[in-house]
Design an enzyme around this catalytic site. Sequence first.
Site, short mmCIF file in Angstrom:
data_model
loop_
_atom_site.label_atom_id
_atom_site.label_comp_id
_atom_site.label_asym_id
_atom_site.label_seq_id
_atom_site.Cartn_x
_atom_site.Cartn_y
_atom_site.Cartn_z
CE LYS A 1 0.62 3.35 5.34
NZ LYS A 1 -0.03 4.04 4.49
CD GLN B 1 -3.15 5.03 2.80
OE1 GLN B 1 -2.46 5.11 3.64
NE2 GLN B 1 -3.21 4.16 1.71
CG ASP C 1 4.24 8.21 2.37
OD1 ASP C 1 4.51 7.24 2.98
OD2 ASP C 1 3.19 8.67 1.94
#
Length: 313
Positions: free
Chosen positions: A80, A124, A147
């Site tokens: 990422k 995460q 997200d």
Amino acid sequence: MKATSAGDGTGAAATTAAVPTARPADGGAIVIDGKAVAAKVRQSVSVLAHEFEGRFGRPPGLAVVQVGDDPASSIYVRNKRKSCQESGIASFAHDLPAGTTEAQLLALVHALNLDQRVDGILVQLPLPGRMDPNRVIDAIDPAKDVDGLHPVNVGLLAQKRPRLRPCTPYGVITLATEYGIALRGLRATVVGASNIVGRPMALELMLAGATVTVCHTGTRDLKSEVERAEVVVAAVGKPGTIPGEWIRPGAAVFDVGINRTATGKLVGDVEYESAAQRAGWITPVPGGVGPMTIAMLLSNVVAAALLRAGNQA
């Protein structure tokens, strides 16, 4: 076939015309190339990110928070951050030790909510077992929830007002658009009902006009639900959950599962070889839905930056 729309009003995920495709000579499925579509999305994101920096004097910013050093999570986080660099997005790394408390993590999230350089916050998952992931996700400013998992953003999607959309389901919709799969009116079956994929996937498919069934541990006859589906999205995390013989001829199959076999091979939730002989379109594992998740994350970062800039103007 008319393509569905994957846009959310920001233009951050806009791509060019549908990918030229041809059915294989053996009559099998068109293999959906997630790497190619993800590359197009990322190219678009890069253009928008540099335009944003030119207008506002700074690049869009993503804060990536990792607690502990889980090997799989470390690989995802590294990818990422590398993707951000390649797309003109500033990446702010916050690598916290395994002993970090939930209170300390929540304090960091609060600080990032207030940091004007940060347009997106990604914590995460999975988190250490002592932490409540719902409490952490709820603490993220919905305007920075790239997200797309905050209850506010999921609620907006449910109300047909999408803002920041869950990355993997959004990636599936984008793949369908690129390959000219018109979802409106089709019977779609989602196998798996997780908060990360299954539930928001059902909302995305309804937004696209499909008639949706969601299968879960309480489903009595999974086989019959899959057999009648014109669109199948598999998101269980168990190899071989869907035998190829269950796939309706001509169906579009999106396999979200990523499983490693005893020999180290990556496979999906669908029996690929036999399913590919029956389906009209199918995503491989790897190289199908997987690359789209990071691409749509980057798209959401730019979308969040543009939305925040508009609100601050």
